[in-house]
Structures are given as C-alpha cells and as structure tokens.
Design a protein around this motif. Structure first.
Motif, PDB file in Angstrom:
ATOM      1  N   PRO A 117       0.813  -1.125  -0.030  1.00  0.00           N
ATOM      2  CA  PRO A 117      -0.066   0.128   0.121  1.00  0.00           C
ATOM      3  C   PRO A 117       0.904   1.286  -0.197  1.00  0.00           C
ATOM      4  O   PRO A 117       1.848   1.336   0.627  1.00  0.00           O
ATOM      5  CB  PRO A 117      -0.655  -0.062   1.288  1.00  0.00           C
ATOM      6  CG  PRO A 117      -0.099  -1.037   2.258  1.00  0.00           C
ATOM      7  CD  PRO A 117       0.789  -1.791   1.321  1.00  0.00           C
ATOM      8  N   THR A 118       0.379   2.194  -0.984  1.00  0.00           N
ATOM      9  CA  THR A 118       1.140   3.553  -0.884  1.00  0.00           C
ATOM     10  C   THR A 118       0.461   4.701  -1.295  1.00  0.00           C
ATOM     11  O   THR A 118       0.639   5.025  -2.392  1.00  0.00           O
ATOM     12  CB  THR A 118       2.401   3.292  -1.780  1.00  0.00           C
ATOM     13  OG1 THR A 118       1.850   3.131  -3.324  1.00  0.00           O
ATOM     14  CG2 THR A 118       3.330   2.264  -1.538  1.00  0.00           C
ATOM     15  N   ALA A 142      -2.749   4.205   7.540  1.00  0.00           N
ATOM     16  CA  ALA A 142      -4.070   4.015   7.677  1.00  0.00           C
ATOM     17  C   ALA A 142      -4.306   2.588   7.469  1.00  0.00           C
ATOM     18  O   ALA A 142      -5.344   2.056   8.427  1.00  0.00           O
ATOM     19  CB  ALA A 142      -4.784   4.918   6.258  1.00  0.00           C
ATOM     20  N   HIS A 143      -3.865   1.792   6.451  1.00  0.00           N
ATOM     21  CA  HIS A 143      -4.159   0.237   6.266  1.00  0.00           C
ATOM     22  C   HIS A 143      -3.978  -0.519   7.782  1.00  0.00           C
ATOM     23  O   HIS A 143      -4.753  -1.403   8.022  1.00  0.00           O
ATOM     24  CB  HIS A 143      -3.799  -0.316   5.330  1.00  0.00           C
ATOM     25  CG  HIS A 143      -4.029  -1.770   5.039  1.00  0.00           C
ATOM     26  ND1 HIS A 143      -3.380  -2.999   5.434  1.00  0.00           N
ATOM     27  CD2 HIS A 143      -5.249  -2.168   4.388  1.00  0.00           C
ATOM     28  CE1 HIS A 143      -3.878  -3.864   5.105  1.00  0.00           C
ATOM     29  NE2 HIS A 143      -5.162  -3.771   4.488  1.00  0.00           N
ATOM     30  N   GLY A 150      -6.757   6.430  14.710  1.00  0.00           N
ATOM     31  CA  GLY A 150      -5.452   6.636  13.869  1.00  0.00           C
ATOM     32  C   GLY A 150      -6.066   6.608  12.256  1.00  0.00           C
ATOM     33  O   GLY A 150      -5.697   7.220  11.529  1.00  0.00           O
ATOM     34  N   ALA A 151      -6.708   5.587  11.834  1.00  0.00           N
ATOM     35  CA  ALA A 151      -7.151   5.385  10.482  1.00  0.00           C
ATOM     36  C   ALA A 151      -8.129   6.391  10.094  1.00  0.00           C
ATOM     37  O   ALA A 151      -7.873   7.067   8.913  1.00  0.00           O
ATOM     38  CB  ALA A 151      -7.966   4.089  10.384  1.00  0.00           C
ATOM     39  N   GLY A 157     -13.529   7.047   1.719  1.00  0.00           N
ATOM     40  CA  GLY A 157     -14.910   6.563   1.447  1.00  0.00           C
ATOM     41  C   GLY A 157     -15.003   5.025   1.822  1.00  0.00           C
ATOM     42  O   GLY A 157     -15.788   4.701   2.618  1.00  0.00           O
ATOM     43  N   TYR A 158     -13.992   4.279   1.137  1.00  0.00           N
ATOM     44  CA  TYR A 158     -13.995   2.872   1.470  1.00  0.00           C
ATOM     45  C   TYR A 158     -13.370   2.692   2.803  1.00  0.00           C
ATOM     46  O   TYR A 158     -14.058   1.913   3.387  1.00  0.00           O
ATOM     47  CB  TYR A 158     -13.126   2.203   0.552  1.00  0.00           C
ATOM     48  CG  TYR A 158     -12.863   0.714   0.908  1.00  0.00           C
ATOM     49  CD1 TYR A 158     -13.781  -0.179   0.703  1.00  0.00           C
ATOM     50  CD2 TYR A 158     -11.610   0.446   1.711  1.00  0.00           C
ATOM     51  CE1 TYR A 158     -13.693  -1.404   1.193  1.00  0.00           C
ATOM     52  CE2 TYR A 158     -11.574  -0.883   1.996  1.00  0.00           C
ATOM     53  CZ  TYR A 158     -12.505  -1.892   1.818  1.00  0.00           C
ATOM     54  OH  TYR A 158     -12.429  -3.144   2.160  1.00  0.00           O
ATOM     55  N   LEU A 159     -12.271   3.258   3.382  1.00  0.00           N
ATOM     56  CA  LEU A 159     -11.862   3.089   4.626  1.00  0.00           C
ATOM     57  C   LEU A 159     -12.833   3.456   5.555  1.00  0.00           C
ATOM     58  O   LEU A 159     -13.034   2.837   6.640  1.00  0.00           O
ATOM     59  CB  LEU A 159     -10.502   3.867   4.727  1.00  0.00           C
ATOM     60  CG  LEU A 159      -9.541   3.236   5.857  1.00  0.00           C
ATOM     61  CD1 LEU A 159      -8.183   3.790   5.487  1.00  0.00           C
ATOM     62  CD2 LEU A 159     -10.170   4.188   7.369  1.00  0.00           C
ATOM     63  N   GLN A 160     -13.484   4.708   5.571  1.00  0.00           N
ATOM     64  CA  GLN A 160     -14.508   4.812   6.652  1.00  0.00           C
ATOM     65  C   GLN A 160     -15.617   4.099   6.543  1.00  0.00           C
ATOM     66  O   GLN A 160     -16.081   3.797   7.875  1.00  0.00           O
ATOM     67  CB  GLN A 160     -14.961   6.344   6.289  1.00  0.00           C
ATOM     68  CG  GLN A 160     -15.927   6.801   7.295  1.00  0.00           C
ATOM     69  CD  GLN A 160     -16.288   8.199   6.938  1.00  0.00           C
ATOM     70  OE1 GLN A 160     -15.467   9.180   6.464  1.00  0.00           O
ATOM     71  NE2 GLN A 160     -17.742   8.775   7.069  1.00  0.00           N
ATOM     72  N   SER A 161     -15.864   3.363   5.490  1.00  0.00           N
ATOM     73  CA  SER A 161     -16.882   2.537   5.566  1.00  0.00           C
ATOM     74  C   SER A 161     -16.655   1.227   6.405  1.00  0.00           C
ATOM     75  O   SER A 161     -17.606   0.209   6.690  1.00  0.00           O
ATOM     76  CB  SER A 161     -17.341   2.102   4.106  1.00  0.00           C
ATOM     77  OG  SER A 161     -16.461   0.987   3.436  1.00  0.00           O
ATOM     78  N   GLN A 162     -15.444   0.852   6.595  1.00  0.00           N
ATOM     79  CA  GLN A 162     -14.915  -0.092   7.237  1.00  0.00           C
ATOM     80  C   GLN A 162     -15.026  -0.004   8.625  1.00  0.00           C
ATOM     81  O   GLN A 162     -14.838  -1.140   9.503  1.00  0.00           O
ATOM     82  CB  GLN A 162     -13.477  -0.493   7.102  1.00  0.00           C
ATOM     83  CG  GLN A 162     -13.200  -0.781   5.380  1.00  0.00           C
ATOM     84  CD  GLN A 162     -14.038  -1.742   5.212  1.00  0.00           C
ATOM     85  OE1 GLN A 162     -14.212  -2.828   5.271  1.00  0.00           O
ATOM     86  NE2 GLN A 162     -15.266  -1.647   3.966  1.00  0.00           N
TER      87      GLN A 162
END
Length: 305
Positions: free
Chosen positions: A38-39, A232-233, A247-248, A268-273
């Motif tokens: 991831p980058t 983030a990941h 943190g994320a 949007g994707y990360l927030q949905s997790q």
C-alpha cells in the motif's frame, strides 16, 4: 506440524493478507507490487523538504496524526511535506548494483548505514530463508538486482536469515526513510512467519510490531506517501497489534480533503470499514484534540473544520 507443511501454511496466511489488502488499495503501478504494498495518501499545499535519502523534491503538505495510546494524539494537526524522491532512491540503488559488490561488501556497507546497500541486499537475500522469501521491496524493487546463491546465502549472519529486518535497521537508524518504510511494511510479516514457524516469543512479536509502527510514523513525518497509506491500512487492520480506528480515521480525513478523486474514494472505502461506534468515538476524539490545540492558527488543525 510437519516441517514441510510450514512453508505452505506461511504462503496461505500471507495470501489471505494480500487479498484483504488488495480490496483497499488501487492498482497504481508504482504502488502495487503484489497487493501487499500500500502506498497512497493525502496532499494539499506545497513546501520544500529534504530527507535522509538525499535532497527531496517539493510536492505537497498534509495533516498527519502521530497516533499514540494516550488520550489525545500529541502531534494532531502537524503539517508535513510530501517528498517524492523514489526516483532518486532508485538511481542510487542502480548505481550501487552496477558496482557488482560481493555479499560480504553489501553486508558491511548495509551495517554501516548505507541505504542503497541495504535495499539491494534486502532484495537479493530473498532465496535465503523462509522469512526473506516473503519480503516486499515495494516501489524500491530493482529487477536487475539478482538473487544470492546458496553459497552466498551461507555468508549471511544467522540473524539476517531469521529476521531480514536486521539488514535495514542501521540505515533506518541513520534516518533513511526508504529503510523505515520497508521495516514498517515487512516487520509484521516477519512476526507472523516466526509465529507460524514457532520461532518467536509474544514479547518479540510485540517488539517487531512496535518497531513497524515507530518507523512507519517516522517515514510518514519525513514525507513518505507510501508510509501514510500503510499507516492507515495498518491501523484499520490491526497489523501493529491493535486496531486503531481513530488513527485510521484521522488519515481518512486528510485524504478526503486532498482534492484527489482517487483519495476521496479511498477515504470513503476506509471510513465504511469502521463500525458506527468506532466512527463516532474517532470523531469525538479528534474534535477534542483539535479544540485542545486551537492555539495554533492553521486551518488544517482539525479535519472537521
């Protein structure tokens, strides 16, 4: 467990991790080496910055959060310059490869803090052990670096074979952000492999994951885009040993404000997790942290302004 089954189990576990990471990360060529690299991250305004790998190129600045276990991230709202000097690191690596150093020289240089020797040896040592086989050089991969022979592998210290992260530590301690990034990316993998092979202790596992987080934060502060996405990941997935929704989410907000459609989609994707509770707790924490730091006049102090 029979010894011959262990490498297969390592591959299954790491494949599952790769598949999960692939869901989150886009297929941008320089970021995706095998869906474990991831980058990507946020950008806003544009100062100049240099890092320990050499003079940096100017790019953008982002709001970065230094996540700790304390009640409030102490560097919430700090601004860092994003430095895109991957091409310079690649050039230095290629220049070192052209010198055709033997394995003993590469080992000596890497342990003296030479980041280019460390990157080359880290990659060349892939065939030397189960842990080394699964290392990821990310955007610093050099296809012409070659691989060490069995005879050359035997010239490496046992501590390199068991834990290839030791190749990178002197360069990271000298300030090289590329080495810091690779430690952050690979130390949790080494920890997982050691656990599967029953060659570690809970304390060593925790120490490797803490090392990954520390160097990831250092690389992000020095301007590594890859480190910001990796953080983030990792906070989302719990790679560092705990899931850190705040943190994320803090990095999500920087992405959302970056003006990039791609980063906006990632945010949007990360927030949905995040669960509803995690999201509300993260918002509450970061609002409070922003309010506590209102003495600074930056409009980037809080991602919710």
């Amino acid at each position: 467990m029979p010894q011959q089954i262990k490498p297969a189990l390592v591959r299954i576990v790491l494949f599952a991790a790769a598949f999960a990471a692939a869901i989150f990360y886009s297929a941008r060529k320089e970021l995706e080496r095998d869906a474990l690299a991831p980058t990507h991250h946020a950008r806003t305004a544009a100062p100049m910055k240099q890092n320990a790998d050499g003079g940096g190129q100017h790019s953008t600045s982002v709001t970065l959060v230094n996540i700790t276990r304390g009640p409030c991230p102490p560097l919430f709202g700090a601004t860092v310059a994003v430095v895109n000097d991957d091409a310079k690191v690649q050039a230095g690596t290629q220049a070192l490869i052209a010198k055709n150093f033997d394995v003993r020289t590469l080992k000596q240089l890497s342990q003296q803090g030479d980041v280019f020797a460390a990157l080359v040896l880290f990659q060349k040592a892939r065939p030397c052990s189960e842990a080394a086989r699964h290392m990821d050089s990310m955007e610093f991969d050099a296809p012409n670096a070659g691989r060490l022979s069995a005879r050359e592998c035997s010239q490496l210290p046992a501590r390199f074979l068991r834990n290839p992260i030791n190749i990178l530590i002197p360069a990271a301690d000298a300030g090289a952000s590329a080495a810091k990034l690779l430690i952050s990316k690979n130390a949790p993998t080494v920890a997982s492999i050691m656990t599967i092979l029953k060659d570690t202790t809970p304390q060593e596992d925790a120490d490797l994951r803490a090392l990954a987080e520390r160097h990831g934060l250092d690389a992000a502060r020095s301007g590594s885009e890859s480190a910001m996405a990796l953080l983030a990941h990792s906070y989302l997935s719990g790679t560092f040993g705990r899931r850190d929704a705040a943190g994320a989410y803090a990095i999500v907000q920087a992405w959302a404000h970056s003006g990039s459609a791609e980063n906006h989609d990632r945010a949007g994707y990360l927030q949905s997790q995040l669960s509803t509770t995690e999201l509300e707790n993260a918002k509450s924490l970061l609002r409070r942290c922003g309010a506590q730091n209102n003495s600074a006049s930056s409009i980037m102090l809080s991602p919710f302004n």
